[in-house]
Scaffold this motif. Structure first.
Motif, PDB file in Angstrom:
ATOM      1  N   PHE A 190       0.846  -1.200   0.000  1.00 41.79           N
ATOM      2  CA  PHE A 190       0.000   0.000   0.000  1.00 41.79           C
ATOM      3  C   PHE A 190       0.880   1.249   0.000  1.00 41.79           C
ATOM      4  O   PHE A 190       1.685   1.448   0.907  1.00 41.79           O
ATOM      5  CB  PHE A 190      -0.901   0.008   1.238  1.00 41.79           C
ATOM      6  CG  PHE A 190      -1.853  -1.151   1.292  1.00 41.79           C
ATOM      7  CD1 PHE A 190      -3.103  -1.067   0.685  1.00 41.79           C
ATOM      8  CD2 PHE A 190      -1.500  -2.332   1.928  1.00 41.79           C
ATOM      9  CE1 PHE A 190      -3.977  -2.147   0.719  1.00 41.79           C
ATOM     10  CE2 PHE A 190      -2.369  -3.413   1.964  1.00 41.79           C
ATOM     11  CZ  PHE A 190      -3.610  -3.314   1.363  1.00 41.79           C
ATOM     12  N   ASP A 191       0.695   2.094  -0.983  1.00 38.36           N
ATOM     13  CA  ASP A 191       1.460   3.346  -1.084  1.00 38.36           C
ATOM     14  C   ASP A 191       0.643   4.527  -0.551  1.00 38.36           C
ATOM     15  O   ASP A 191      -0.586   4.479  -0.543  1.00 38.36           O
ATOM     16  CB  ASP A 191       1.788   3.650  -2.563  1.00 38.36           C
ATOM     17  CG  ASP A 191       2.875   2.736  -3.101  1.00 38.36           C
ATOM     18  OD1 ASP A 191       3.239   1.777  -2.403  1.00 38.36           O
ATOM     19  OD2 ASP A 191       3.343   2.995  -4.225  1.00 38.36           O
ATOM     20  N   ASP A 192       1.365   5.576  -0.176  1.00 36.98           N
ATOM     21  CA  ASP A 192       0.785   6.905   0.086  1.00 36.98           C
ATOM     22  C   ASP A 192       0.129   7.093   1.458  1.00 36.98           C
ATOM     23  O   ASP A 192      -0.380   8.170   1.751  1.00 36.98           O
ATOM     24  CB  ASP A 192      -0.243   7.328  -0.985  1.00 36.98           C
ATOM     25  CG  ASP A 192       0.384   7.507  -2.356  1.00 36.98           C
ATOM     26  OD1 ASP A 192       1.624   7.426  -2.441  1.00 36.98           O
ATOM     27  OD2 ASP A 192      -0.350   7.715  -3.332  1.00 36.98           O
ATOM     28  N   GLY A 193       0.083   6.018   2.293  1.00 39.29           N
ATOM     29  CA  GLY A 193      -0.521   6.188   3.603  1.00 39.29           C
ATOM     30  C   GLY A 193       0.421   6.920   4.543  1.00 39.29           C
ATOM     31  O   GLY A 193       1.530   7.277   4.136  1.00 39.29           O
ATOM     32  N   MET A 224       9.445   2.907   3.183  1.00 33.80           N
ATOM     33  CA  MET A 224       9.410   4.329   2.819  1.00 33.80           C
ATOM     34  C   MET A 224       8.879   4.540   1.404  1.00 33.80           C
ATOM     35  O   MET A 224       9.113   3.729   0.505  1.00 33.80           O
ATOM     36  CB  MET A 224      10.829   4.903   2.907  1.00 33.80           C
ATOM     37  CG  MET A 224      11.439   4.798   4.295  1.00 33.80           C
ATOM     38  SD  MET A 224      13.134   5.431   4.363  1.00 33.80           S
ATOM     39  CE  MET A 224      14.052   4.122   3.560  1.00 33.80           C
ATOM     40  N   HIS A 225       8.167   5.659   1.245  1.00 30.22           N
ATOM     41  CA  HIS A 225       7.735   6.068  -0.095  1.00 30.22           C
ATOM     42  C   HIS A 225       8.401   7.418  -0.397  1.00 30.22           C
ATOM     43  O   HIS A 225       9.292   7.496  -1.225  1.00 30.22           O
ATOM     44  CB  HIS A 225       6.211   6.149  -0.124  1.00 30.22           C
ATOM     45  CG  HIS A 225       5.617   6.236  -1.487  1.00 30.22           C
ATOM     46  ND1 HIS A 225       6.160   5.629  -2.587  1.00 30.22           N
ATOM     47  CD2 HIS A 225       4.494   6.866  -1.936  1.00 30.22           C
ATOM     48  CE1 HIS A 225       5.407   5.873  -3.650  1.00 30.22           C
ATOM     49  NE2 HIS A 225       4.396   6.633  -3.290  1.00 30.22           N
ATOM     50  N   SER A 226       8.014   8.438   0.365  1.00 34.70           N
ATOM     51  CA  SER A 226       8.650   9.757   0.234  1.00 34.70           C
ATOM     52  C   SER A 226       8.093  10.608   1.365  1.00 34.70           C
ATOM     53  O   SER A 226       6.961  10.398   1.793  1.00 34.70           O
ATOM     54  CB  SER A 226       8.287  10.375  -1.120  1.00 34.70           C
ATOM     55  OG  SER A 226       8.523  11.768  -1.102  1.00 34.70           O
ATOM     56  N   SER A 245       7.688  14.033   1.229  1.00 35.94           N
ATOM     57  CA  SER A 245       6.777  15.063   0.690  1.00 35.94           C
ATOM     58  C   SER A 245       5.924  14.574  -0.481  1.00 35.94           C
ATOM     59  O   SER A 245       4.850  15.105  -0.734  1.00 35.94           O
ATOM     60  CB  SER A 245       7.591  16.260   0.200  1.00 35.94           C
ATOM     61  OG  SER A 245       8.287  15.915  -0.987  1.00 35.94           O
ATOM     62  N   HIS A 246       6.421  13.556  -1.210  1.00 41.42           N
ATOM     63  CA  HIS A 246       5.755  13.049  -2.403  1.00 41.42           C
ATOM     64  C   HIS A 246       5.591  14.133  -3.477  1.00 41.42           C
ATOM     65  O   HIS A 246       4.726  14.051  -4.335  1.00 41.42           O
ATOM     66  CB  HIS A 246       4.389  12.451  -2.046  1.00 41.42           C
ATOM     67  CG  HIS A 246       3.939  11.377  -2.993  1.00 41.42           C
ATOM     68  ND1 HIS A 246       3.243  11.645  -4.145  1.00 41.42           N
ATOM     69  CD2 HIS A 246       4.081  10.027  -2.959  1.00 41.42           C
ATOM     70  CE1 HIS A 246       2.974  10.501  -4.773  1.00 41.42           C
ATOM     71  NE2 HIS A 246       3.475   9.504  -4.072  1.00 41.42           N
ATOM     72  N   LYS A 247       6.440  15.175  -3.407  1.00 38.63           N
ATOM     73  CA  LYS A 247       6.358  16.218  -4.439  1.00 38.63           C
ATOM     74  C   LYS A 247       7.406  15.925  -5.509  1.00 38.63           C
ATOM     75  O   LYS A 247       8.608  16.146  -5.304  1.00 38.63           O
ATOM     76  CB  LYS A 247       6.612  17.598  -3.810  1.00 38.63           C
ATOM     77  CG  LYS A 247       5.470  18.047  -2.910  1.00 38.63           C
ATOM     78  CD  LYS A 247       5.784  19.381  -2.258  1.00 38.63           C
ATOM     79  CE  LYS A 247       4.664  19.777  -1.299  1.00 38.63           C
ATOM     80  NZ  LYS A 247       5.121  20.697  -0.258  1.00 38.63           N
TER      81      LYS A 247
HETATM   82 ZN    ZN Z   1       2.700   7.520  -4.276  1.00 38.27          ZN
END
Ligand code: ZN
Length: 320
Positions: free
Chosen positions: A112-115, A162-164, A166-168
């Motif tokens: 699952f991403d973005d949580g 980890m994903h990011s 800030s995700h920017k």
């Molecule tokens: Zn993402």
């Protein structure tokens, strides 16, 4: 002289006996085949279920052992990643135990991403209902609302990755330094929140994204040099598309090609506007648990990463 009537009767009886014998010769083996076929199928299913349970128990046991060791050393109590680390010296024997269960089995990883998001608790509840573990590639959300979610992911035995921060895209992919700054910020943030030093990452947009200003191979080299493994995916739920997908579409996307893969890493999203992903999740899990010789696992050092592209350092290693 014999009575022709009783002769006819005898012939009729004989015919009946022959027909009965033929019918029995067909029906009895068919019945037995069906009966034992069903028994065999349910035995296989029980065996799969047992393996999933044994695997989960082994994870819990390793977690307890690792917790006990960590407490002695006065370092944070829970470190889910350490649990399944194959390179750990004292973990060698535990890994062999785990391998004995997972060998020859199809491995499916729910990711699952973005949580975290307002859906995280729902996702965790569903995973808990089925007793399966997943992997969360999270963002850095310094918000009271999500404070407990990071901890819950870890405490319930899932892999925190980890994903990011800030995700920017325009910031993190502007240079390798900018990427490093964002990832390090997330790594420290997650360590503060949970005591877990994460070393798995999924790049926003994946390693094959076309938006990065720097070649992704340079970012991959940075990760390799810092003992961070990156994971892409080979199954997409489709929930990243802009349009709304029904729970039936998500289910079909997640499951349609699973039987062609020995190892499947399914990309899903944990975000507030992806309700149909959560709605589909129970059916997806049930479908996978119903597949023969298949386990649902959290990402660990034993997982063979699915990677869309390789960094230069990885390419060199392969050539050697
Ligand atoms: Zn993402």
């Amino acid at each position: 002289m014999r009575d022709p009537v009783s002769r006819k009767k005898r012939i009729a009886r004989l015919k009946k006996a022959i027909l009965f014998t033929i019918a029995a010769a067909i029906i009895i083996p068919t019945f037995l085949a069906v009966f034992f076929g069903i028994r065999l199928h349910s035995a296989n299913k029980k065996n799969d279920e047992l393996k999933q349970t044994v695997y989960n128990l082994q994870l819990s046991l390793q977690e307890l052992r690792s917790g006990a060791e960590d407490t002695e050393e006065n370092v944070p109590l829970y470190d889910s990643q350490e649990v399944a680390v194959s390179s750990r010296e004292d973990g060698a024997c535990e890994d062999e135990e785990t391998k004995a269960v997972t060998d020859g089995m199809r491995k499916v990883y729910l990711t699952f991403d973005d949580g975290p998001s307002t859906n995280t608790d729902r996702i965790l509840d569903i995973l808990a209902d089925y007793g399966v573990k997943a992997t969360f590639f999270v963002l850095g959300k310094d918000n009271e609302l999500y404070k407990d979610d990071y901890e819950r992911i870890v405490l319930e035995g899932h892999t925190l990755a980890m994903h990011s921060y800030s995700h920017k895209y325009n910031e993190i992919y502007s240079s390798v330094d900018a990427y490093e700054e964002d990832l390090t910020k997330l790594q420290n943030f997650l360590y503060d929140r949970t005591g877990v030093w994460c070393h798995y990452v999924r790049f926003p947009g994946g390693s094959s994204n076309t938006v990065s200003s720097v070649p992704m191979t340079e970012i991959i080299d940075y990760c390799n040099a810092n003992d961070i493994t990156y994971f892409d995916w080979n199954v997409v739920s489709g929930d990243a598309t802009s349009g709304y997908l029904s729970k039936e579409q998500i289910f079909a996307n997640c499951t349609s090609k699973l039987n062609t893969l020995d190892e499947a890493i399914i990309l899903m999203h944990d975000s507030a506007d992806r309700n149909s992903t959560v709605d589909a999740l129970p059916d997806v899990i049930e479908y996978i648990l119903d597949m023969d010789d298949t386990l649902i696992l959290p990402i660990s050092d034993d997982t063979i990463p699915v990677q869309h592209i390789a960094g230069d350092t990885v390419a060199e290693q392969v050539e050697e």
